[in-house]
Write a protein that holds these residues in place. Sequence first.
Motif, PDB file in Angstrom:
ATOM      1  N   PRO A  36       0.827  -1.205   0.000  1.00 21.04           N
ATOM      2  CA  PRO A  36       0.000   0.000   0.000  1.00 21.04           C
ATOM      3  C   PRO A  36       0.862   1.256   0.000  1.00 21.04           C
ATOM      4  O   PRO A  36       1.954   1.292   0.573  1.00 21.04           O
ATOM      5  N   THR A  37       0.360   2.302  -0.648  1.00 18.07           N
ATOM      6  CA  THR A  37       1.014   3.597  -0.628  1.00 18.07           C
ATOM      7  C   THR A  37       0.143   4.576   0.148  1.00 18.07           C
ATOM      8  O   THR A  37      -1.045   4.350   0.356  1.00 18.07           O
ATOM      9  N   GLY A  38       0.736   5.683   0.569  1.00 14.99           N
ATOM     10  CA  GLY A  38      -0.003   6.664   1.353  1.00 14.99           C
ATOM     11  C   GLY A  38      -0.111   6.256   2.807  1.00 14.99           C
ATOM     12  O   GLY A  38       0.612   5.385   3.297  1.00 14.99           O
ATOM     13  N   GLU A  39      -1.028   6.898   3.500  1.00 17.98           N
ATOM     14  CA  GLU A  39      -1.177   6.652   4.933  1.00 17.98           C
ATOM     15  C   GLU A  39      -1.594   5.208   5.192  1.00 17.98           C
ATOM     16  O   GLU A  39      -2.478   4.674   4.527  1.00 17.98           O
ATOM     17  N   ASN A  40      -0.954   4.597   6.190  1.00 16.10           N
ATOM     18  CA  ASN A  40      -1.209   3.191   6.477  1.00 16.10           C
ATOM     19  C   ASN A  40      -1.157   2.965   7.979  1.00 16.10           C
ATOM     20  O   ASN A  40      -0.526   3.721   8.723  1.00 16.10           O
ATOM     21  N   LEU A  41      -1.849   1.922   8.425  1.00 10.93           N
ATOM     22  CA  LEU A  41      -1.838   1.538   9.834  1.00 10.93           C
ATOM     23  C   LEU A  41      -0.890   0.369  10.015  1.00 10.93           C
ATOM     24  O   LEU A  41      -1.021  -0.660   9.339  1.00 10.93           O
ATOM     25  N   MET A  42       0.049   0.510  10.901  1.00 15.92           N
ATOM     26  CA  MET A  42       0.960  -0.583  11.221  1.00 15.92           C
ATOM     27  C   MET A  42       0.440  -1.305  12.456  1.00 15.92           C
ATOM     28  O   MET A  42       0.381  -0.737  13.552  1.00 15.92           O
ATOM     29  N   ILE A  43       0.045  -2.559  12.287  1.00 23.73           N
ATOM     30  CA  ILE A  43      -0.449  -3.382  13.378  1.00 23.73           C
ATOM     31  C   ILE A  43      -0.061  -4.824  13.089  1.00 23.73           C
ATOM     32  O   ILE A  43      -0.147  -5.278  11.942  1.00 23.73           O
ATOM     33  N   SER A  44       0.360  -5.535  14.105  1.00 26.41           N
ATOM     34  CA  SER A  44       0.827  -6.903  13.930  1.00 26.41           C
ATOM     35  C   SER A  44      -0.291  -7.898  14.196  1.00 26.41           C
ATOM     36  O   SER A  44      -1.117  -7.686  15.091  1.00 26.41           O
ATOM     37  N   PRO A  45      -0.331  -9.009  13.460  1.00 29.68           N
ATOM     38  CA  PRO A  45      -1.246 -10.097  13.800  1.00 29.68           C
ATOM     39  C   PRO A  45      -0.703 -10.874  14.994  1.00 29.68           C
ATOM     40  O   PRO A  45       0.471 -10.721  15.363  1.00 29.68           O
ATOM     41  N   PRO A  46      -1.501 -11.716  15.617  1.00 30.94           N
ATOM     42  CA  PRO A  46      -0.981 -12.580  16.682  1.00 30.94           C
ATOM     43  C   PRO A  46       0.167 -13.454  16.167  1.00 30.94           C
ATOM     44  O   PRO A  46       0.211 -13.805  14.981  1.00 30.94           O
ATOM     45  N   ALA A  47       1.070 -13.797  17.050  1.00 35.43           N
ATOM     46  CA  ALA A  47       2.229 -14.604  16.677  1.00 35.43           C
ATOM     47  C   ALA A  47       1.782 -15.914  16.041  1.00 35.43           C
ATOM     48  O   ALA A  47       0.891 -16.599  16.552  1.00 35.43           O
ATOM     49  N   GLY A  48       2.401 -16.247  14.914  1.00 33.92           N
ATOM     50  CA  GLY A  48       2.113 -17.503  14.254  1.00 33.92           C
ATOM     51  C   GLY A  48       0.983 -17.455  13.248  1.00 33.92           C
ATOM     52  O   GLY A  48       0.755 -18.433  12.529  1.00 33.92           O
ATOM     53  N   TRP A  49       0.238 -16.347  13.192  1.00 35.76           N
ATOM     54  CA  TRP A  49      -0.851 -16.247  12.213  1.00 35.76           C
ATOM     55  C   TRP A  49      -0.263 -15.900  10.851  1.00 35.76           C
ATOM     56  O   TRP A  49       0.768 -15.237  10.737  1.00 35.76           O
ATOM     57  N   ALA A 195      -7.031 -13.539  29.180  1.00 40.55           N
ATOM     58  CA  ALA A 195      -5.656 -13.378  28.691  1.00 40.55           C
ATOM     59  C   ALA A 195      -5.622 -13.262  27.168  1.00 40.55           C
ATOM     60  O   ALA A 195      -4.874 -12.459  26.604  1.00 40.55           O
ATOM     61  N   ARG A 196      -6.438 -14.063  26.481  1.00 38.90           N
ATOM     62  CA  ARG A 196      -6.449 -14.006  25.019  1.00 38.90           C
ATOM     63  C   ARG A 196      -7.098 -12.723  24.524  1.00 38.90           C
ATOM     64  O   ARG A 196      -6.633 -12.113  23.568  1.00 38.90           O
ATOM     65  N   LEU A 197      -8.166 -12.304  25.182  1.00 35.59           N
ATOM     66  CA  LEU A 197      -8.777 -11.026  24.815  1.00 35.59           C
ATOM     67  C   LEU A 197      -7.790  -9.890  25.015  1.00 35.59           C
ATOM     68  O   LEU A 197      -7.692  -8.983  24.179  1.00 35.59           O
ATOM     69  N   GLN A 198      -7.035  -9.939  26.102  1.00 38.42           N
ATOM     70  CA  GLN A 198      -6.048  -8.894  26.358  1.00 38.42           C
ATOM     71  C   GLN A 198      -4.960  -8.901  25.293  1.00 38.42           C
ATOM     72  O   GLN A 198      -4.442  -7.838  24.923  1.00 38.42           O
ATOM     73  N   GLN A 199      -4.625 -10.088  24.768  1.00 41.17           N
ATOM     74  CA  GLN A 199      -3.646 -10.152  23.679  1.00 41.17           C
ATOM     75  C   GLN A 199      -4.126  -9.355  22.471  1.00 41.17           C
ATOM     76  O   GLN A 199      -3.360  -8.579  21.885  1.00 41.17           O
ATOM     77  N   PHE A 200      -5.392  -9.505  22.113  1.00 39.07           N
ATOM     78  CA  PHE A 200      -5.937  -8.744  20.997  1.00 39.07           C
ATOM     79  C   PHE A 200      -5.920  -7.249  21.301  1.00 39.07           C
ATOM     80  O   PHE A 200      -5.560  -6.423  20.458  1.00 39.07           O
ATOM     81  N   LEU A 201      -6.314  -6.877  22.518  1.00 42.90           N
ATOM     82  CA  LEU A 201      -6.334  -5.465  22.889  1.00 42.90           C
ATOM     83  C   LEU A 201      -4.927  -4.872  22.888  1.00 42.90           C
ATOM     84  O   LEU A 201      -4.731  -3.722  22.490  1.00 42.90           O
ATOM     85  N   ASP A 202      -3.939  -5.652  23.324  1.00 45.73           N
ATOM     86  CA  ASP A 202      -2.555  -5.163  23.316  1.00 45.73           C
ATOM     87  C   ASP A 202      -2.084  -4.881  21.887  1.00 45.73           C
ATOM     88  O   ASP A 202      -1.365  -3.896  21.644  1.00 45.73           O
ATOM     89  N   LEU A 203      -2.482  -5.731  20.947  1.00 44.67           N
ATOM     90  CA  LEU A 203      -2.107  -5.495  19.551  1.00 44.67           C
ATOM     91  C   LEU A 203      -2.771  -4.225  19.018  1.00 44.67           C
ATOM     92  O   LEU A 203      -2.141  -3.446  18.295  1.00 44.67           O
ATOM     93  N   LEU A 204      -4.028  -3.995  19.390  1.00 50.63           N
ATOM     94  CA  LEU A 204      -4.699  -2.756  18.996  1.00 50.63           C
ATOM     95  C   LEU A 204      -3.999  -1.544  19.601  1.00 50.63           C
ATOM     96  O   LEU A 204      -3.818  -0.514  18.941  1.00 50.63           O
ATOM     97  N   ASN A 205      -3.604  -1.655  20.863  1.00 50.02           N
ATOM     98  CA  ASN A 205      -2.967  -0.533  21.555  1.00 50.02           C
ATOM     99  C   ASN A 205      -1.581  -0.214  21.014  1.00 50.02           C
ATOM    100  O   ASN A 205      -1.057   0.880  21.266  1.00 50.02           O
ATOM    101  N   ALA A 206      -0.986  -1.145  20.294  1.00 53.09           N
ATOM    102  CA  ALA A 206       0.348  -0.923  19.744  1.00 53.09           C
ATOM    103  C   ALA A 206       0.312  -0.363  18.324  1.00 53.09           C
ATOM    104  O   ALA A 206       1.363  -0.089  17.739  1.00 53.09           O
ATOM    105  N   ALA A 207      -0.877  -0.176  17.760  1.00 51.82           N
ATOM    106  CA  ALA A 207      -0.992   0.293  16.380  1.00 51.82           C
ATOM    107  C   ALA A 207      -0.452   1.712  16.230  1.00 51.82           C
ATOM    108  O   ALA A 207      -0.632   2.566  17.103  1.00 51.82           O
ATOM    109  N   THR A 208       0.211   1.961  15.101  1.00 54.47           N
ATOM    110  CA  THR A 208       0.734   3.290  14.791  1.00 54.47           C
ATOM    111  C   THR A 208       0.469   3.601  13.311  1.00 54.47           C
ATOM    112  O   THR A 208       0.206   2.705  12.509  1.00 54.47           O
ATOM    113  N   LEU A 209       0.560   4.880  12.966  1.00 59.17           N
ATOM    114  CA  LEU A 209       0.353   5.315  11.590  1.00 59.17           C
ATOM    115  C   LEU A 209       1.693   5.617  10.924  1.00 59.17           C
ATOM    116  O   LEU A 209       2.664   6.013  11.579  1.00 59.17           O
TER     117      LEU A 209
END
Length: 220
Positions: A36-49, A195-209
């Motif tokens: 993708p070009t232009g503005e993008n969201l950097m967010i990681s999937p869960p490990a191993g996905w 714990a698994r729900l928190q894993q998803f929330l942690d990934l959301l909280n780490a998102a950057t532009l």
Amino acid sequence: MKCKRFSGLLAGALSLLLVLPPPLAQAEAEGRLFQPTGENLMISPPAGWRLAYMDGDPEGDYVVDFLPQNEAHDSWREGYMSVQRRTFPEAALRDNIRARNLTMPQVAISEVMQIAQRKCPGRFVPMGQKDSLTNNIPTSVSGGFCDRLGPSAPYGEGSVMAVFEGKERLFVVQFSWRPSTENELKQFAYRISPARLQQFLDLLNAATLCGGPDEGKCPN
């Protein structure tokens, strides 16, 4: 351009701000890979996905799906992740939202939850809505669990969804899960361990532009 519809119940609900395209005819498809070009969201999937699907316009709207290694779009159980980049709604609607001292993510997530509760054919357990800044990005997060969702999810489906408002684009991220048996994780309201729900929330909280005004260059 063709993009895949969100999976599951919370998928069809961003009607106020986000116009979702029709679903693909195939249940599993690789789409096409691009940078993708232009503005993008950097967010990681869960490990191993793995990257399961990508399609859209490198300069416009796109969708990217991630699944655990042994899961498929038409039969997944453990989890599913979708990231979409969406064009802003028309200026008049944006101005109306701001005039009410709201953000586009707030309005979008509120609409998602209202429609999700109406469409659930069983009992819907909603999550509270959190409106905040994620690394200086206006963000709203919510979700819930529907205990009956048809043949694809006979024991229900849960999702947590976040809408991020960039300088030039909206970004929608969804994590979903489906119990594999009638009693799996029934002790938890959303049928997912804290714990698994928190894993998803942690990934959301780490998102950057990246890639937008004053956001720095996106990594290749």
